[in-house]
Enzyme design. Structure first.
Site, short mmCIF file in Angstrom:
data_model
loop_
_atom_site.label_atom_id
_atom_site.label_comp_id
_atom_site.label_asym_id
_atom_site.label_seq_id
_atom_site.Cartn_x
_atom_site.Cartn_y
_atom_site.Cartn_z
N ARG A 80 0.85 -1.19 0.00
CA ARG A 80 0.00 0.00 0.00
C ARG A 80 0.88 1.24 0.00
O ARG A 80 1.75 1.40 0.87
CB ARG A 80 -0.90 0.01 1.24
CG ARG A 80 -1.70 1.28 1.35
CD ARG A 80 -2.57 1.38 2.60
NE ARG A 80 -3.11 2.73 2.67
CZ ARG A 80 -3.28 3.43 3.77
NH1 ARG A 80 -2.99 2.90 4.95
NH2 ARG A 80 -3.74 4.66 3.72
N HIS A 126 -3.35 10.88 1.09
CA HIS A 126 -2.81 10.67 2.43
C HIS A 126 -2.21 12.00 2.90
O HIS A 126 -1.02 12.14 3.11
CB HIS A 126 -1.77 9.55 2.41
CG HIS A 126 -1.50 8.92 3.76
ND1 HIS A 126 -1.66 7.58 4.02
CD2 HIS A 126 -1.08 9.46 4.93
CE1 HIS A 126 -1.35 7.31 5.27
NE2 HIS A 126 -0.97 8.43 5.85
N ASN A 172 -7.26 8.71 3.38
CA ASN A 172 -6.72 8.09 4.58
C ASN A 172 -7.10 8.91 5.81
O ASN A 172 -6.78 10.10 5.89
CB ASN A 172 -5.19 8.03 4.49
CG ASN A 172 -4.58 7.40 5.73
OD1 ASN A 172 -4.70 6.19 5.94
ND2 ASN A 172 -3.94 8.20 6.58
N GLU A 173 -7.81 8.30 6.74
CA GLU A 173 -8.04 8.85 8.08
C GLU A 173 -8.59 10.28 8.09
O GLU A 173 -7.91 11.22 8.55
CB GLU A 173 -6.75 8.79 8.88
CG GLU A 173 -6.21 7.38 9.03
CD GLU A 173 -5.04 7.29 10.00
OE1 GLU A 173 -4.44 8.32 10.33
OE2 GLU A 173 -4.73 6.17 10.44
N ASN A 312 -7.62 1.38 10.01
CA ASN A 312 -6.29 1.67 10.54
C ASN A 312 -6.41 1.69 12.06
O ASN A 312 -7.23 2.43 12.60
CB ASN A 312 -5.81 3.06 10.11
CG ASN A 312 -5.47 3.14 8.64
OD1 ASN A 312 -5.54 2.14 7.92
ND2 ASN A 312 -5.09 4.32 8.19
N TYR A 314 -4.19 1.19 16.01
CA TYR A 314 -2.88 1.09 16.67
C TYR A 314 -2.97 0.67 18.12
O TYR A 314 -2.06 0.05 18.63
CB TYR A 314 -2.13 2.43 16.56
CG TYR A 314 -1.63 2.69 15.16
CD1 TYR A 314 -2.47 3.23 14.17
CD2 TYR A 314 -0.33 2.36 14.80
CE1 TYR A 314 -2.03 3.43 12.88
CE2 TYR A 314 0.14 2.57 13.50
CZ TYR A 314 -0.72 3.10 12.55
OH TYR A 314 -0.27 3.29 11.27
N GLU A 378 -3.68 -0.37 8.09
CA GLU A 378 -2.52 0.08 8.87
C GLU A 378 -2.61 -0.49 10.28
O GLU A 378 -3.69 -0.51 10.88
CB GLU A 378 -2.49 1.61 9.04
CG GLU A 378 -1.88 2.38 7.93
CD GLU A 378 -1.86 3.88 8.22
OE1 GLU A 378 -1.71 4.29 9.39
OE2 GLU A 378 -2.01 4.64 7.26
C1 GBH Z 1 -1.48 6.80 11.02
O1 GBH Z 1 -2.31 7.55 11.84
C2 GBH Z 1 -1.16 7.52 9.73
O2 GBH Z 1 -2.03 7.14 8.69
C3 GBH Z 1 0.27 7.35 9.29
O3 GBH Z 1 0.56 8.25 8.28
C4 GBH Z 1 1.19 7.49 10.48
O4 GBH Z 1 2.54 7.44 10.13
C5 GBH Z 1 0.88 6.37 11.44
O5 GBH Z 1 -0.45 6.39 11.82
C6 GBH Z 1 1.70 6.38 12.73
O6 GBH Z 1 1.37 7.49 13.51
O7 GBH Z 1 -4.16 13.42 19.74
O8 GBH Z 1 -2.65 14.73 18.42
O9 GBH Z 1 -1.78 13.05 19.93
C7 GBH Z 1 -2.64 6.93 13.08
C8 GBH Z 1 -3.80 7.58 13.77
C9 GBH Z 1 -4.63 9.30 15.12
C10 GBH Z 1 -2.57 8.26 15.72
C11 GBH Z 1 -4.31 10.44 16.06
C12 GBH Z 1 -2.26 9.41 16.65
C13 GBH Z 1 -3.27 10.92 18.24
C14 GBH Z 1 -2.95 12.29 17.75
N1 GBH Z 1 -3.42 8.67 14.62
N2 GBH Z 1 -3.51 9.96 17.17
S1 GBH Z 1 -2.87 13.46 19.04
#
Ligand code: GBH
Length: 488
Positions: A80, A126, A172-173, A312, A314, A378
């Site tokens: 991707r 993105h 994306n997101e 996506n 985490y 993701e």
């Molecule tokens: C992804 O976002 C992205 O698509 C990717 O580009 C990125 O590299 C990857 O994650 C790793 O971060 O409240 O301001 O602290 C993940 C989703 C949503 C994770 C917001 C961080 C907290 C932001 N993100 N979250 S904050």
């Protein structure tokens, strides 16, 4: 006694790694590329933690053949990546010229992937909006303009690549686009009511307008694909949403409700319109007249505008009612359980801990609520202080291996024990790369990047992920026709 047989993944299950254009390409002024909103934003002092920017990133605009060779060595089924809108249409708009060099770059990448049996999985957007569209009319804030410009950009991509690309992601997101770009102001274009951070912006209205416009733009791109390309090209198209599992802090009714509110704002804001055809009731309650409305004709385009659920994810948050953060649905997130213990291993980013059971719960929640096949687009982990280690220690990324060991077990249980229809799993990321406002210090790659030399060195986590999926799926099959073409 013989070991029990390994449980398999469904036939045709796709697995691989993900990246995004601005995080890896560099070469921001090569071959007629226009500026994106991340170019100057990342060059502005104070916006990126380590003071670095996207001018070089992992240099993948120049080193893409090495990236393909790495993917081939890993033996992935799919890769991707995202297209840079401003490489393809430098000024971005529907009447602006197309840049043949931009098309050529991605066309060569796609051919090389296919020649090695790797299915291209392509994201249109993105986060790197052409700067010219932001300057001209406010970018995502301007519904009538952005819907038309995004749809034309999408058409150009379907036309140029759709003969070979069968998996498309529109945006994306969108939560990150709206909240981080126009609410908190920590991502480009950096608008916020917080005057310490930004000189312009209204965090009470703009994020909700932007989100609304992203949904409609996505939906119109999908409509164009379905009406003008799908019959001929036969691909699938959808949106991908960020969203972590939200677990009540304890079983008090207010915290159980809080966890649902957190899901409604992080995920339901986008998923409910796209899959169910309405905004979540909690969003109406929270925003009242600040939540924009779709006409009946617009709802017809929006509802059902995704062929799959792009997920996506985490981490998991423990949710408590209260707090003043509207962007989290007035829910406080914590990783500390009532008994004082931590949910899991802490990552380099404050927002991320390793809690694999949450991955399984989220898959179940999404499948029950939206009833769509799920593509995990993701999922990954940033090891704490990885950048301060010498590289021979950094590549022994035990916390990341443990993370992937946990989520893969959860994935298998969700599919085989719970009956969730998951068809794809993409780990974030192929490489360490430009981690937006966190710069290069936070590393998400299964491959280490030595930024002084741009050398790529596989970490132990890559070996874990590759072996795990190879044992449970069929191998990738190269397209011999294209192989001779791309090596000539
Ligand atoms: C992804 O976002 C992205 O698509 C990717 O580009 C990125 O590299 C990857 O994650 C790793 O971060 O409240 O301001 O602290 C993940 C989703 C949503 C994770 C917001 C961080 C907290 C932001 N993100 N979250 S904050």
């Amino acid at each position: 006694m013989a070991a029990p047989p390994i449980r398999k993944l469904p036939p045709n299950f796709l697995w691989g790694f993900a990246t995004a254009s601005f995080q890896i390409e560099g070469s921001t002024d090569a071959d007629g590329r226009g500026k994106s909103i991340w170019d100057d934003f990342s060059r502005t002092p104070g916006k990126v933690a380590d003071g670095r920017n996207g001018d070089d990133a992992t240099n993948s605009y120049k080193l893409w053949r090495e990236d393909v060779a790495l993917l081939t060595k890993y033996g992935v089924k799919t890769y991707r990546f995202s297209l840079s809108w401003s490489r393809i249409i430098p000024l971005g708009g529907r009447n602006d010229p197309i840049n043949p060099k931009g098309i050529e770059f991605y066309s060569n990448l796609i051919d090389a992937l296919l020649a090695n049996g790797i299915v291209p999985f392509v994201t249109l957007y993105h986060w790197d909006l052409p700067q010219a569209l932001h300057d001209r009319y406010g970018g995502w804030l301007n519904k009538d303009e952005i819907v038309q410009d995004f749809t034309r950009y999408a058409r150009v991509c379907f036309e140029a690549f759709g003969d070979r690309v069968k998996y498309w992601l529109t945006v994306n997101e969108p939560w990150c686009v709206s909240i981080l770009g126009y609410g908190r102001g920590v991502f480009a274009p950096g608008r916020s009511s917080d005057r310490n951070r930004s000189s312009e912006g209204d965090s009470s209205t703009e994020p909700w307008i932007v989100g609304h416009n992203v949904i409609l733009s996505h939906a119109h791109a999908v409509k164009a694909y379905r009406e003008e390309f799908k019959t001929k090209q036969g691909g699938q198209i959808g949106i991908t949403l960020n969203g972590d599992w939200q677990m009540p802090y304890d079983d008090s009714p207010e915290n159980v409700a809080a966890a649902q509110h957190a899901l409604d704002v992080a995920i339901g804001w986008y998923a409910d319109p796209v899959y169910l055809g309405h905004y979540p009731p909690y969003l109406h309650q929270m925003l009242g007249a600040r939540l924009p409305t779709f006409s009946d004709a617009e709802w017809k385009v929006v509802k059902g505008s995704s062929d799959f659920y792009g997920m996506n994810t985490y981490t998991t948050n423990l949710c408590r009612a209260g707090g003043d953060d509207e962007f989290q649905g007035f829910v406080d997130y914590t990783f500390t359980r009532p008994d004082g213990t931590q949910l899991g291993t802490q990552a380099h980013c404050a927002w991320l801990q390793d809690y694999a059971p949450g991955f399984r719960s989220l898959l179940n929640y999404l499948y029950k609520r939206y009833r769509m096949p799920i593509y995990v687009t993701e999922n990954g982990f940033a090891v704490k202080n990885e950048s301060s280690l010498p590289r021979d220690l950094a590549i022994k990324d035990t916390d990341r291996v443990n993370y992937y060991r946990g989520v893969t077990a959860s994935l298998l249980s969700a599919i085989n024990d719970d009956g969730v229809d998951v068809r794809c799993y993409l780990a974030w990321s192929l490489l360490d790369n430009f981690e937006w406002a966190d710069g290069y210090v936070t590393r998400f790659g299964v491959t280490y990047v030595d930024y002084a030399t741009q050398e790529r060195i596989p970490k132990e986590s890559s070996a874990f992920v590759v072996k795990w999926f190879k044992e449970r799926t069929q191998p990738a099959v190269p397209d011999l026709k294209l192989l001779s073409k791309s090596s000539s």
